[in-house]
Design an enzyme around this catalytic site. Structure first.
Site, PDB file in Angstrom:
ATOM      1  N   LYS A  44       4.554   9.057   8.948  1.00 17.34           N
ATOM      2  CA  LYS A  44       4.349   8.364  10.215  1.00 17.34           C
ATOM      3  C   LYS A  44       5.388   8.766  11.286  1.00 17.34           C
ATOM      4  CE  LYS A  44       1.316   4.873   8.393  1.00 17.34           C
ATOM      5  NZ  LYS A  44       1.303   4.261   7.084  1.00 17.34           N
ATOM      6  N   ASP A  67       9.289   2.844  -0.443  1.00 16.23           N
ATOM      7  CA  ASP A  67       8.265   3.495   0.365  1.00 16.23           C
ATOM      8  C   ASP A  67       8.479   3.057   1.811  1.00 16.23           C
ATOM      9  OD1 ASP A  67       6.110   4.482   1.659  1.00 16.23           O
ATOM     10  OD2 ASP A  67       4.585   3.577   0.355  1.00 16.23           O
ATOM     11  N   TYR A 119       0.856  -1.190   0.000  1.00 13.49           N
ATOM     12  CA  TYR A 119       0.000   0.000   0.000  1.00 13.49           C
ATOM     13  C   TYR A 119       0.885   1.230   0.000  1.00 13.49           C
ATOM     14  CZ  TYR A 119      -3.345   3.512   1.742  1.00 13.49           C
ATOM     15  OH  TYR A 119      -4.133   4.637   1.908  1.00 13.49           O
TER      16      TYR A 119
END
Ligand code: PLP
Length: 426
Positions: free
Chosen positions: A265, A237, A142
């Protein structure tokens, strides 16, 4: 009706599904989402003042535990001086320099407000820098909710993907090639067929959005060598893994160096932030230097940057990741021991402060393996633990997160609860 249920009913009238991000709605496990009233260290309290040991940590950012006093202080001090300026600040240079110092493959970096923006921008940059259109992504990875990334493999080998969301025209994903995670041969075949047209490969170098799935030896190395051979950009990523699995992300662990890295994050310490960075010759293609447009009104927000800098400083303390890794392993090994004692098929894995739990004998290598787990066992386990005040991710397709505030007493309390629940599973 419980207070959580009341709030969920009220939320569902004004907010679609009652939540602002879908996995929070408990759809895959059933039941009522807990509305959080406050959090501190390894715990949060719901609307009924019930306390939970939290293994989500805001889906990764809360690596120092919730409401760390130094991070909160930095936020308060920054807020007093203004919430947003839309003009550059010295603190933005400071966080950029910190990221560059910590992650050697990053020579220049630009901030965004979310991980989605970071990956979307990195892909546009890779396309702009190479003058090519096609991208490769992996099943189960994702990268945020940008159109061209909401895609799953079509039927047959080496096909272009199908949208996984309504509202994404098939034409928008026509340039996205989807390959199974850990399928190095699939990558070689894609490059053999389309090498001249491939702008980039984007990968979660350690997948965390189909539960935790680690790369098999040689997989990331193949991505590196194929990208180099064909002039494509390799994007790691590390929105989830960056400063979570170790001080230099997965690239520091595997020694495979990407051209671009995306972060979010942890680097915001709980505030909205994202970043993409890498080789200067590629980064120079972004506006105002180059022709690739990318912007953000709140990018580099002073309050978020203050939280990020303080978090990164605290993570730089010697031995931080060693201690975090030890606590996480105590959890996963304890859970495996518990499951074995009660004859429940179960496995678990971890890296730094990130872990996976699988209701199957073997650790998965890709999305199909994860899907083959016992979902009924997972649901019963999830709700059993929740009843006992332990909050794991409400989906079998999510990784879990441990903070430095999860001390031995917290892990032991978790394992005690797990012993009760595993007993009910066999
Ligand atoms: C969370 C995540 C994103 C999206 O970040 P947001 O801040 O939610 O937009 C992208 N990539 C990975 C690997 C993620 O885990």
């Amino acid at each position: 009706m419980s207070r959580n249920a009341e709030l969920f009913e009220r939320a569902s009238r004004s907010i679609p599904g009652g939540v602002n991000s879908p996995v929070r709605a408990f759809r895959s496990v059933g039941g009522t989402p807990r509305f959080v009233a406050r959090a501190k260290g390894p715990h949060f309290w719901d609307a009924e003042d019930k306390r939970y040991i939290d293994y989500i940590g805001s889906w990764g950012p809360a690596i120092l535990g919730h409401a760390h006093p130094e991070v909160v202080k930095a936020v308060q001090e920054a807020a007093v001086h203004g919430l947003s300026y839309g003009a550059p600040t010295e603190a933005e240079i400071e966080i950029a320099e910190l990221l560059i110092e910590r992650i050697p493959s990053i020579e220049q970096v630009r901030l965004t407000s979310s991980g989605t923006e970071a990956t979307m921008s990195a892909i546009r940059l890779a396309r702009g820098a190479t003058g090519r259109n096609k991208i490769i992504k992996f099943e189960g990875c994702y990268h945020g909710h940008a159109d061209s990334l909401l895609v799953k493999a079509g039927s047959g080998l080496l096909t272009f993907g199908n949208p996984t969301s309504a509202g994404v025209p098939p034409e928008f994903v026509a340039h996205t090639i989807v390959i199974d995670f850990n399928d190095a041969q699939g990558v070689q075949e894609a490059f053999a067929a389309h090498g001249k047209d491939i702008a980039c490969v984007i990968v979660e170098p350690m997948a965390g959005n189909m539960n935790l799935v680690k790369p098999v030896p040689g997989f990331l190395e193949t991505l590196r060598s194929e990208c180099t051979a064909h002039g494509a950009v390799l994007i790691f990523d590390e929105v989830m893994t960056g400063f979570r699995v170790g001080p230099q992300g997965v690239q520091g662990i595997t020694g495979v160096t990407p051209d671009l890295t995306t972060l979010a994050k942890v680097i915001g310490g709980g505030m909205p932030i994202g970043a993409f960075g890498g080789r200067t010759d590629i980064m120079q293609n972004i506006a105002p230097m180059g022709a690739v447009y990318q912007a953000g009104t709140l990018s580099g927000n002073p309050v978020a940057v203050a939280a990020g800098i303080t978090t990164l400083r605290l993570l730089g303390e010697p031995g931080f990741y060693d201690r975090l890794g030890v606590q996480t392993r105590k959890l996963t090994e304890g859970l495996m021991q518990c499951a074995r004692a009660h004859g429940v098929p179960f496995s678990a894995d971890s890296e730094g402060g990130m872990f996976g739990m699988y209701f199957r004998e073997q650790v998965p290598k890709g999305l199909n393996d994860v899907s083959a787990g016992n979902i009924e066992h997972f649901k019963t386990f999830f709700h059993g633990m929740l009843d006992q005040g332990v909050y794991f991710a409400p989906s079998a397709y999510e990784a879990g997160f441990v903070s430095c505030m999860h001390d031995d007493a917290i892990i032991e309390a978790t394992l005690k609860a797990a012993d009760h629940v595993f007993k009910t599973l066999n």
